[in-house]
Enzyme design. Structure first.
Site, PDB file in Angstrom:
ATOM      1  N   LYS A   1       0.829  -1.214   0.000  1.00 27.50           N
ATOM      2  CA  LYS A   1       0.000   0.000   0.000  1.00 27.50           C
ATOM      3  C   LYS A   1       0.860   1.259   0.000  1.00 27.50           C
ATOM      4  O   LYS A   1       0.608   2.179  -0.766  1.00 27.50           O
ATOM      5  CB  LYS A   1      -0.914   0.028   1.237  1.00 27.50           C
TER       6      LYS A   1
ATOM      7  N   ARG B   1      -9.936   0.598   8.093  1.00 29.64           N
ATOM      8  CA  ARG B   1      -9.536  -0.766   8.416  1.00 29.64           C
ATOM      9  C   ARG B   1     -10.665  -1.524   9.112  1.00 29.64           C
ATOM     10  O   ARG B   1     -10.495  -2.701   9.435  1.00 29.64           O
ATOM     11  CB  ARG B   1      -8.335  -0.739   9.356  1.00 29.64           C
TER      12      ARG B   1
ATOM     13  N   ARG C   1      11.251  -6.688   5.724  1.00 29.51           N
ATOM     14  CA  ARG C   1      11.158  -5.281   6.113  1.00 29.51           C
ATOM     15  C   ARG C   1      11.574  -5.103   7.575  1.00 29.51           C
ATOM     16  O   ARG C   1      12.234  -4.134   7.929  1.00 29.51           O
ATOM     17  CB  ARG C   1       9.724  -4.764   5.891  1.00 29.51           C
TER      18      ARG C   1
ATOM     19  N   ARG D   1      11.417  -2.129  11.927  1.00 30.56           N
ATOM     20  CA  ARG D   1      10.056  -1.807  12.375  1.00 30.56           C
ATOM     21  C   ARG D   1       9.606  -2.832  13.405  1.00 30.56           C
ATOM     22  O   ARG D   1       9.584  -4.036  13.140  1.00 30.56           O
ATOM     23  CB  ARG D   1       9.106  -1.784  11.165  1.00 30.56           C
TER      24      ARG D   1
ATOM     25  N   ARG E   1      -1.302  -9.600  13.157  1.00 29.43           N
ATOM     26  CA  ARG E   1      -1.817  -8.572  12.247  1.00 29.43           C
ATOM     27  C   ARG E   1      -2.594  -9.199  11.092  1.00 29.43           C
ATOM     28  O   ARG E   1      -3.605  -8.656  10.653  1.00 29.43           O
ATOM     29  CB  ARG E   1      -0.670  -7.712  11.720  1.00 29.43           C
TER      30      ARG E   1
END
Ligand code: ATP
Ligand code: MG
Length: 194
Positions: free
Chosen positions: A14, A89, A128, A134, A145
């Site tokens: 996204k 969301r 990532r 992160r 998630r």
């Protein structure tokens, strides 16, 4: 006014696609994840609250998230349209966004669902996490998630289908090709809807 919702599971791309589209069409880009991470970095009250949820792989409560979004939206000047990345969301957020835009004489133009297979999502997010550090990109939190995505967020697919705004985008392949697909899809959706 071109208001685009970029939708998809965590790691679906996204953010990457939003930046490319914002540049291409001169749109504003709201990434709710980036807004929250900014608050965490600045160690604000809001950031501390958000961190508790994000580290658990949970969503920030709707009411809070909606207030944040309204604030960002009101801050835009010279608005040609917005790319909503990471919002809505939940169905409640989608209903609220619809009202918020209607109050400004606007609507969502199109919802783009970036589709990526689950093992690919997992691979991207773990990479990532390694590259960027992160905190929520670790295997345990990623699983939570994805579960939150399936239970709380994916009902939006039906919701936007009912609104006549839904467009499926294949999220595999190189980012340039995906952008071209999106540009094409947005053009087609606008021709049909207006
Ligand atoms: P992507 O990798 O496609 O950018 P993502 O799900 O990995 O997506 P962000 O969109 O950056 O990451 O969101 C990170 C976290 O911020 C979410 O897991 C959630 O806790 C919180 N968050 C972001 N947007 C919302 C929202 N609209 N409602 C509730 N919580 C949100
Ligand atoms: Mg993102």
């Amino acid at each position: 006014m071109l208001n685009i919702v970029i939708f998809g599971a965590p790691g679906s791309g996204k953010g990457t696609q939003s930046e490319r589209m914002a540049e291409r069409f001169g749109l504003n880009h709201i990434s709710t994840g980036d807004v929250l991470r900014g608050e965490i970095r600045n160690d604000t009250q809001l950031g501390r609250t958000a961190k508790g949820f994000i580290d658990q792989g949970q969503l920030i409560p709707d009411k809070l998230m909606i207030d944040i979004l309204a604030n960002v939206l009101d801050g835009f000047k010279d608005n040609k349209g917005v790319i909503f990345d990471g919002f809505p969301r939940t169905v409640i957020q989608a209903e609220e966004l619809k009202k918020m835009l209607a109050a400004r004489g606007q609507e969502v133009s199109v919802m783009l669902d970036l589709n990526v297979r689950e093992e690919e999502l997992m691979k991207r997010l773990i990479k990532r996490g390694r590259d960027s550090g992160r905190a929520d990109d670790n295997e345990e939190t990623i699983k939570k998630r994805l579960l939150v995505y399936h239970t709380q967020t994916s009902p939006l697919i039906e919701w936007y289908k009912n609104e006549g705004k839904y467009v499926h985008i294949k999220g595999h392949g190189n980012p340039e090709e995906i952008t071209e697909q999106i540009v094409h899809a947005v053009g087609a959706a606008l021709t049909v809807n207006y």
